[in-house]
Structure formats: structure tokens, C-alpha cells
Write an enzyme that holds these catalytic residues in place. Structure first.
Site, PDB file in Angstrom:
ATOM      1  N   GLY A  15       0.842  -1.207   0.000  1.00 32.72           N
ATOM      2  CA  GLY A  15       0.000   0.000   0.000  1.00 32.72           C
ATOM      3  C   GLY A  15       0.873   1.252   0.000  1.00 32.72           C
ATOM      4  O   GLY A  15       1.895   1.291   0.673  1.00 32.72           O
ATOM      5  N   ARG A  76       0.842  -4.997  -5.210  1.00 29.10           N
ATOM      6  CA  ARG A  76       1.060  -6.183  -4.376  1.00 29.10           C
ATOM      7  C   ARG A  76       1.224  -7.324  -5.381  1.00 29.10           C
ATOM      8  O   ARG A  76       0.243  -7.812  -5.928  1.00 29.10           O
ATOM      9  CB  ARG A  76      -0.129  -6.414  -3.447  1.00 29.10           C
ATOM     10  N   ASP A 107       5.401  -5.094   5.846  1.00 31.10           N
ATOM     11  CA  ASP A 107       5.910  -6.419   6.226  1.00 31.10           C
ATOM     12  C   ASP A 107       5.839  -7.445   5.094  1.00 31.10           C
ATOM     13  O   ASP A 107       6.744  -8.261   4.930  1.00 31.10           O
ATOM     14  CB  ASP A 107       5.197  -6.933   7.481  1.00 31.10           C
ATOM     15  N   THR A 130       4.498   2.438   5.468  1.00 34.41           N
ATOM     16  CA  THR A 130       3.094   2.019   5.617  1.00 34.41           C
ATOM     17  C   THR A 130       2.421   2.951   6.620  1.00 34.41           C
ATOM     18  O   THR A 130       3.045   3.314   7.621  1.00 34.41           O
ATOM     19  CB  THR A 130       2.963   0.559   6.107  1.00 34.41           C
ATOM     20  N   ASP A 132       0.208   2.101   8.603  1.00 33.69           N
ATOM     21  CA  ASP A 132      -0.270   1.319   9.754  1.00 33.69           C
ATOM     22  C   ASP A 132       0.662   1.344  10.971  1.00 33.69           C
ATOM     23  O   ASP A 132       0.240   1.009  12.070  1.00 33.69           O
ATOM     24  CB  ASP A 132      -0.474  -0.152   9.365  1.00 33.69           C
ATOM     25  N   ASP A 134       2.844  -0.771  11.705  1.00 37.48           N
ATOM     26  CA  ASP A 134       2.806  -2.124  12.292  1.00 37.48           C
ATOM     27  C   ASP A 134       4.078  -2.925  12.011  1.00 37.48           C
ATOM     28  O   ASP A 134       4.022  -4.136  11.827  1.00 37.48           O
ATOM     29  CB  ASP A 134       1.573  -2.885  11.775  1.00 37.48           C
ATOM     30  N   ARG A 176      -5.131  -2.736   9.364  1.00 35.68           N
ATOM     31  CA  ARG A 176      -5.635  -4.094   9.151  1.00 35.68           C
ATOM     32  C   ARG A 176      -5.424  -4.979  10.374  1.00 35.68           C
ATOM     33  O   ARG A 176      -6.319  -5.654  10.826  1.00 35.68           O
ATOM     34  CB  ARG A 176      -4.901  -4.688   7.946  1.00 35.68           C
TER      35      ARG A 176
HETATM   36  O1  F6P Z   1      -1.416  -1.650   4.940  1.00 35.16           O
HETATM   37  C1  F6P Z   1      -1.907  -0.404   4.654  1.00 35.16           C
HETATM   38  C2  F6P Z   1      -3.390  -0.439   4.436  1.00 35.16           C
HETATM   39  O2  F6P Z   1      -3.784   0.879   4.163  1.00 35.16           O
HETATM   40  C3  F6P Z   1      -4.209  -1.053   5.573  1.00 35.16           C
HETATM   41  O3  F6P Z   1      -4.422  -0.170   6.636  1.00 35.16           O
HETATM   42  C4  F6P Z   1      -5.473  -1.431   4.838  1.00 35.16           C
HETATM   43  O4  F6P Z   1      -6.134  -2.482   5.484  1.00 35.16           O
HETATM   44  C5  F6P Z   1      -4.960  -1.883   3.514  1.00 35.16           C
HETATM   45  O5  F6P Z   1      -3.731  -1.217   3.305  1.00 35.16           O
HETATM   46  C6  F6P Z   1      -5.894  -1.611   2.359  1.00 35.16           C
HETATM   47  O6  F6P Z   1      -5.345  -2.184   1.229  1.00 35.16           O
HETATM   48  P1  F6P Z   1      -5.892  -1.952  -0.251  1.00 35.16           P
HETATM   49  O7  F6P Z   1      -5.485  -0.568  -0.653  1.00 35.16           O
HETATM   50  O8  F6P Z   1      -5.227  -3.002  -1.047  1.00 35.16           O
HETATM   51  O9  F6P Z   1      -7.384  -2.069  -0.172  1.00 35.16           O
END
Ligand code: F6P
Length: 328
Positions: A15, A76, A107, A130, A132, A134, A176
């Protein structure tokens, strides 16, 4: 200092996060400073598999420090998780005479990078990018501070309307698997309740707490809910439960979603990304591989990928106490 290092590639993966551009800029300019060539890889590991590369120099990264998203795009990649895809990626790196790689991501990206290092003995250094926050081994990730500011600004606006209508708002924020965004934005925005995956409050205690707030004279309430929280099946189901079990509030739901990932990076994220980008090239020049650059107590540190992807919960329990006390 390693003499074999002539060309470094950089990519962003997973992301996007505000500040990734500042990190790319710092890596490219640090390469220019040390008379190394630099190459941008588009669309993360997918671009590595497909050989989607572009030579960069100090001027290619002008006017991007202030921009959200990533100029290198991100993805991804499923192909990179196959041996065949990783072999293609390695072949492209060799064709282009690239000696090392900087991966800016989360990660999942570091897990992919670590597998690649073990298979091909190729030097990779990671930067935690990120929203997050995390990642273990770093106090902050690139993009987290900006996302927090975006969330607080949004909740401030929601509070205006919640207060005018005597409403209860559930606001879902990203994260997440981790509650960092919810916990810190919740305290910053003065939320009445904060629900995070690391701490199961339980629906009944939530209702009791909301009843207490109401009795104490509150006429509106904000509940910040981390998307990874397990208290309800989802935020809409939780809103129904509150409607059915709490009298006197009109309940509304706002899901903030991807606005949290966009926007111009905060000064903190720009500086963090710049420091980390410089530290990544320094680390490669020292002959390091298989590590992430982190920040601990405001100092740049080198953390083995293995540590970074451990998922050790780093929620500060003191923050939960602060949230409880200040929302009374
Ligand atoms: O990991 C970053 C993040 O923004 C999370 O907080 C969220 O759950 C996820 O990516 C959303 O991913 P996508 O943009 O693939 O829907």
C-alpha cells in the site's frame, strides 16, 4: 565501504504511504552524492519481475518531496511470490548490472525481500513505508504521521456535526492488524471510545461505558474503530447493536477509507523518509543486506528483516489509560 557497489535500484511496494516520494528522492540523491548510479523500478516487485526499470538522477526526483502517493507506482505482486517470478526478477537485475536494491514497503514486502536475498544472495535494504505503523524494530513508519493528521482533521469535522445533532458517530479508520492509527488519532481527536484489535473491550462493556458518558452529561459521542477490530462483524453491524441497546442517540457510521493514504506528507514524514533514505544507501555502502532501517529513540538503526516482520505488538498500554482518563 564496499567497492563493488556501483548501481542501486529502488522500488515502492504494498500500500502506498505519504512520504514514499521523499524516501525515493533521498535514496536517489544519496546515490548521486556517493557517485553511484540509481534506477527506479515501477510497480514494486511486479516491475522487477517484468523488467520495468528507469535510470534516475538527482534531477529526476525534483519537486516530489511534497507529493503523496509514489511516483514509482506500487503493487502487491503475486508473481514475485512464485519462484519463477523471482528468477525473472533476478535475471533483470543482472541484465541491468544492478548491485543492490532498496525496498520501501511494509511487512509483506520485507517477507518477499527476505526470501529473495536467501535465494539469490542479493543485497536488499528496506525502509518501512506504511500508514499502519505495524512494523517491529522501528518507532515510526513512513506515512503514519501524515495519516494520523488526516484522520484527526476528518474526526474534528465529524465532531462538529455530531455535536450539532446530538449524535453518536462510529468512525472506522485503517489498520488491518494494528490499532496504532485508531489509538493515537482517537486520543488526538478526543474520542469517547477507541476500539482496537489488540484489546477486546466487548460489546456489553462498550454499552455500559456509553451509558455512563451520557449520564455524565455528554450529548454526542465519537467511537473510533480500527478496521481490524473484532468487536462486531463489521462497523455497520456494531452500529445496529448500539442502536438496539442504547437509548437516546441517533447513530451514524463514517468509514474514512483510502483518504487516509493520500495527501501531502507531513514535515515529520518528509524528514523521517529523508533520513531513512540516506541511511539505506549508507548501509549498502557498509556492505549490509537483509536489514530494514528503523528509527528508535530518534536515532537511525539497522534491524534484521527477520526482526522487522515478527509482528510483535507494540501498542503502548499507557495510551489506553490516557484515552480512558481523558474521555471521562
Ligand atoms: O497496509 C496499509 C493499508 O492501508 C491497511 O491499513 C489497509 O487495510 C490496507 O492497506 C488496504 O489495502 P488496499 O489498498 O489493497 O485495499
Amino acid at each position: 565501504m564496499t567497492k563493488n557497489l556501483k548501481k542501486i535500484a529502488v522500488l515502492t511496494s504494498g500500500g502506498d504511504a505519504p512520504g514514499m516520494n521523499a524516501a525515493i528522492r533521498a535514496v536517489v540523491r544519496s546515490c548521486a552524492y556517493h557517485n553511484l548510479e540509481s534506477v527506479g523500478v515501477f510497480r514494486g516487485f511486479q516491475g522487477l519481475v517484468e523488467g520495468d526499470f528507469k535510470a534516475l538522477d538527482a534531477r529526476s526526483v525534483k519537486n516530489i518531496i511534497n507529493r503523496g502517493g509514489t511516483v514509482l507506482k506500487t503493487a502487491r505482486s503475486k508473481d514475485f511470490f512464485l519462484k519463477e517470478g523471482r528468477q525473472k526478477a533476478f535475471d533483470h537485475l543482472k541484465e541491468q548490472q544492478i548491485d543492490a536494491l532498496v525496498v520501501i514497503g511494509g511487512d509483506g514486502s520485507f517477507t518477499g525481500a527476505s526470501i529473495f536475498i536467501n535465494e539469490f544472495d542479493f543485497p536488499i535494504v528496506g525502509l518501512p513505508g506504511t500508514i499502519d505503523n505495524d512494523i517491529s524494530g522501528t518507532d515510526f513508519t513512513i506515512g503514519y504521521d501524515t495519516a494520523l493528521n488526516t484522520v484527526v482533521e476528518a474526526i474534528d469535522k465529524i465532531r462538529d456535526t455530531a455535536n450539532s445533532h446530538n449524535r453518536l458517530f462510529l468512525v472506522e479508520v485503517m489498520g488491518r492488524d494494528a490499532g496504532h492509527i485508531a489509538l493515537n488519532s482517537g486520543i488526538g481527536a478526543g474520542a469517547e471510545e477507541i476500539l482496537i484489535p489488540e484489546e477486546d473491550m466487548g460489546k456489553d462493556r462498550l454499552i455500559e461505558s456509553l451509558q455512563r458518558s451520557k449520564k455524565s452529561g455528554k450529548t454526542s459521542s465519537i467511537i473510533v474503530v480500527s478496521e481490524g477490530d473484532q468487536i462486531g462483524k463489521n462497523i455497520f453491524e456494531l452500529a445496529e447493536f448500539i442502536k438496539n441497546n442504547l437509548e437516546g442517540y441517533d447513530v451514524r457510521v463514517t468509514v474514512l477509507g483510502h483518504i487516509q493514504r493520500g495527501g501531502s506528507p507531513s514535515c515529520y514524514d518528509r524528514v523521517l523518509a529523508s533520513r531513512m533514505g540516506v541511511a539505506a544507501v549508507d548501509a549498502l555502502l557498509e556492505g549490509k543486506r537483509d536489514i530494514m532501517i528503523g528509527v528508535q529513540h530518534n536515532k537511525m538503526v539497522q534491524v534484521p528483516f527477520e526482526e522487522a516482520i515478527k509482528h510483535q505488538p507494540k501498542i503502548d498500554l499507557e495510551l489506553l489509560r490516557v484515552a480512558d482518563i481523558t474521555s471521562i
